[in-house]
Design a protein around this motif. Structure first.
Motif, PDB file in Angstrom:
ATOM      1  N   LEU A  75       0.896  -1.250  -0.026  1.00 49.56           N
ATOM      2  CA  LEU A  75       0.110  -0.057   0.004  1.00 49.56           C
ATOM      3  C   LEU A  75       0.784   1.270   0.046  1.00 49.56           C
ATOM      4  N   SER A  76       0.343   2.271  -0.400  1.00 57.35           N
ATOM      5  CA  SER A  76       0.835   3.685  -0.156  1.00 57.35           C
ATOM      6  C   SER A  76      -0.268   4.745  -0.125  1.00 57.35           C
ATOM      7  N   THR A  77       0.357   6.049  -0.174  1.00 54.43           N
ATOM      8  CA  THR A  77      -0.599   7.212   0.091  1.00 54.43           C
ATOM      9  C   THR A  77      -0.373   8.010  -1.055  1.00 54.43           C
ATOM     10  N   VAL A  78      -1.573   8.653  -1.790  1.00 56.92           N
ATOM     11  CA  VAL A  78      -1.583   9.753  -2.564  1.00 56.92           C
ATOM     12  C   VAL A  78      -2.400  10.865  -2.168  1.00 56.92           C
ATOM     13  N   HIS A  79      -2.113  12.043  -2.565  1.00 59.76           N
ATOM     14  CA  HIS A  79      -2.948  13.070  -2.269  1.00 59.76           C
ATOM     15  C   HIS A  79      -3.979  13.336  -3.318  1.00 59.76           C
TER      16      HIS A  79
END
Length: 202
Positions: A75-79
């Motif tokens: 998983l990862s985070t994006v804005h």
């Protein structure tokens, strides 16, 4: 589990965790270690999970390729402002990797790699809440197919001016029930029944 960040922030309490941190150039302009380098190197370590603190550029392509080559659950985070915008932003970041991949190939990579988008948002009063859980189900006519399964319904404000509401199902049954069952998780379909009148709760 391998975590990859610009600055170490995640404090995971699992037993087997390796933390990797990017490095800016030194005074001579050398010694840079980018997120992309760390993602590629992490694949050689045969991890069960890869967690990238935030994708901001070309590392999105390496992350998608990792997810499509046996590293499910990463998983990862994006804005982005919405789940749909997050998918569009992923396309843009893959292009920042400097590859000549056609748009269709990029979209196929994203649709194959991403199963779930969990959107958090800062609400009135400063609290952060999960406001949407959306499943990505594929591609159709060059557009991503996705369905919102759960959402946060704000019904008002409390005495302190903070948002009040509750999470409720949208009435859409998850497309991944068979995968849950194969993993030994019995998820009743009643969980996805829409609630037309959410109660006023936190």
């Amino acid at each position: 589990m391998i975590t990859i960040e610009d600055a170490v922030e995640l404090q995971l309490r699992q037993v087997h965790v390796i933390r990797m941190e990017s490095r800016p150039p030194n005074v001579e302009g050398k010694g840079t270690v980018e997120i992309r380098d760390l993602v590629r190197n992490s694949l050689r370590m045969r991890p069960d999970r890869i967690v990238v603190g935030e994708c901001r550029g070309g590392e999105a392509l390496d992350m998608l390729q990792a997810m499509n080559t046996g590293h499910e659950g990463s998983l990862s985070t994006v804005h982005a402002n919405s789940p749909a915008d997050a998918l569009t932003r992923l396309e843009t970041m893959v292009l920042m990797a400097g590859t000549d991949l056609p748009a269709r190939a990029i979209q196929k990579q994203i649709a194959s790699a991403i199963d779930l988008i969990v959107q958090t948002q800062r609400l009135r009063g400063g609290s952060r809440k999960i406001v949407s859980i959306t499943e990505v189900t594929g591609l159709a006519d060059g557009e991503f197919r996705h369905q919102e399964v759960f959402r946060y319904r704000q019904v008002g404000l409390d005495e302190a001016g903070s948002a009040v509401g509750q999470h409720s199902a949208t009435g859409v049954i998850s497309a991944y029930l068979e995968r849950f069952a194969a993993a030994g998780e019995a998820v009743p379909t009643s969980l996805f029944d829409a609630d037309p009148s959410p109660e006023t709760t936190q």
